[in-house]
Design a protein around this motif. Structure first.
Motif: not given
Length: 164
Positions: A142-164
């Motif tokens: 859970a902690v690794l997923a949280y860190i990857l999602y928020y601190l790595s920019g993964l959330s922003k990357t997937f938001q952009q990828l899903m829009k295109k």
């Protein structure tokens, strides 16, 4: 639609592949597929995440360690669906809500696999013996997923990828 299906297939493939990679720890192994399952629950809809996690974990176990494959199908599918329902949309949810959802998913994992082990191996003692490790492994996932999602920019990357 094709893009979502492609990303879903990628996450399912990662779940299957990471079912074979683990770090040996006292009492068992830490499997990295848990992190991917938690991330899928944050990125995809609850139903999509349930299918990715459930089927991916089932196939990972089928190929690498078949005894708990049906337990994994049910537990990991339920975990991903529950996280997805609690969070609804991780892009709009507070970080506290996301972390709470991941902790609820961890509890479901620990309880589900505990009951599954007791049933598969016909001994509750084995399930109880594994309990401390399962709790630690779920929290780490859970902690690794949280860190990857928020601190790595993964959330922003997937938001952009899903829009295109």
């Amino acid at each position: 639609m094709t893009k979502r299906l492609t990303y879903a297939a990628l996450f399912m493939a990662l779940t299957i592949i990471l079912s074979s990679f683990s770090i040996p720890v006292p009492g068992g192994h830490f499997y990295f597929n848990k992190v991917v399952i938690f991330l899928a629950a944050l990125i995809f809809t609850p139903t999509e995440a349930m299918l990715i996690a459930g089927i991916g974990a089932f196939l990972g176990d089928f190929f690498f360690y078949p005894a708990p494959m049906f337990v994994s199908l049910i537990v990991q599918g339920l975990v991903a669906y529950t996280i997805g329902i609690i969070v609804r949309d991780a892009r709009k949810a507070s970080k506290g809500r996301v972390f709470t959802a991941l902790l609820v998913g961890s509890v479901i994992t620990v309880v589900g696999y505990g009951l599954g082990r007791a049933f598969i191996y016909a001994t509750p003692a084995y399930a109880i013996m594994k309990l401390p490790f399962d709790i630690l492994a779920s929290i780490i996932g859970a902690v690794l997923a949280y860190i990857l999602y928020y601190l790595s920019g993964l959330s922003k990357t997937f938001q952009q990828l899903m829009k295109k």
